[in-house]
Scaffold this active site. Structure first.
Site, mmCIF file in Angstrom:
data_model
loop_
_atom_site.group_PDB
_atom_site.id
_atom_site.type_symbol
_atom_site.label_atom_id
_atom_site.label_comp_id
_atom_site.label_asym_id
_atom_site.label_seq_id
_atom_site.Cartn_x
_atom_site.Cartn_y
_atom_site.Cartn_z
ATOM 1 N N CYS A 76 -1.018 8.530 -1.165
ATOM 2 C CA CYS A 76 0.147 8.756 -1.942
ATOM 3 C C CYS A 76 1.364 8.314 -1.087
ATOM 4 O O CYS A 76 1.549 8.857 0.023
ATOM 5 C CB CYS A 76 0.386 10.178 -2.549
ATOM 6 S SG CYS A 76 1.819 10.485 -3.061
ATOM 7 N N CYS A 190 2.921 2.328 -4.916
ATOM 8 C CA CYS A 190 2.404 3.640 -5.402
ATOM 9 C C CYS A 190 1.028 3.457 -5.691
ATOM 10 O O CYS A 190 0.460 2.544 -6.356
ATOM 11 C CB CYS A 190 3.106 4.057 -6.864
ATOM 12 S SG CYS A 190 2.411 5.587 -7.705
#
Length: 260
Positions: A76, A190
């Site tokens: 992440c 992302c």
């Protein structure tokens, strides 16, 4: 040396880290994998930074105690850019983070015009701007923060298709053309975004290279575990949702190709 397989913990705010898990599992198919999706905290962009750091450290710390991993992958960008330093200070287990691939993007760009497509939290963070200052000399970088793409990826996995127009709106800022030069490389900052890669390519105004960091992360994991010999067999991967929910039938079907 123990014959037990290496245990790798993969963490994300949701299911975007599956794109990283897939590459790591291909590099070390013998490993025992535990995937922790902090869906109870998703999306991370809505939480104040200090509260988010506290949450990430708590959730990963709890998972470390429960699963005793040999290595933790923070799949992440937001969690990595925000909490990786704190995690490494608190826990002895090795961590591999996920940060915007600005250096390789600028190195491979022919037009020297790239875009970084991430969450608003990631593109707005000083960490990302420091990477640009260090690695983007001679390259123009557009920072494009999307408030909706991560949720779109989760929706698609759950069997809820998103309209082309909605996806096009979120990526339009990546495509810049001035003085005969146009964006030729987009950094996917992302881990959710590679789940939408086919959709991006379909609605993009012109072809670009979409830079996914997952292969590089997998190589780093393999390097860190080079002294842990592969075992003859592997345990099936396990997925844990912090909300405690059970996957819907549509999500269960989407998770099946990943081995869950």
């Amino acid at each position: 040396m123990s014959d037990a397989p290496a245990t790798i913990l993969v963490f994300d705010s949701g299911l975007g880290g599956l794109t990283v898990f897939r590459e790591i599992a291909a590099a070390r198919p013998d490993a025992r994998f535990v995937y922790v999706a902090d869906d109870a905290g998703f999306p991370y962009g809505n939480m104040p930074e200090e509260a988010l750091i506290t949450r990430i450290v708590h959730v990963i710390g709890k998972a470390i105690v429960e699963h005793a991993p040999d290595l933790v992958v923070v799949a992440c960008n937001t969690a990595s850019t925000l909490a990786l330093t704190e995690l490494r200070a608190r826990f002895k287990v090795p961590f591999v983070g996920t940060v915007p691939a600005i250096k390789p993007a600028c190195a491979q760009s022919v037009s020297k015009r790239i875009a970084v497509l991430g969450t608003q939290a990631t593109v707005g963070r000083e960490y990302t701007r420091a990477l640009i200052r260090e690695f983007a000399a001679g390259c123009e970088v557009a920072l494009v923060g999307s408030p909706r793409l991560a949720s779109f990826a989760e929706a698609e996995l759950a069997g809820e298709p998103v309209a082309d127009a909605d996806i096009r709106t979120e990526i339009t800022g990546c495509f810049i053309e001035t003085e005969g030069r146009r964006t030729d490389t987009v950094v996917l900052a992302c881990t959710h975004y590679p789940l939408l890669l086919a959709r991006f390519r379909a609605v993009a105004p012109w072809p670009v290279e979409w830079l996914d960091p997952a292969p590089a992360i997998a190589r780093r994991v393999a390097d860190l575990l080079r002294d842990v010999p592969p075992t003859a067999s592997s345990a099936p991967p396990r997925i844990v949702f912090t909300s405690g929910r059970a996957p819907s039938p549509a999500l269960a079907r989407a998770l099946k190709p990943y081995g869950f």
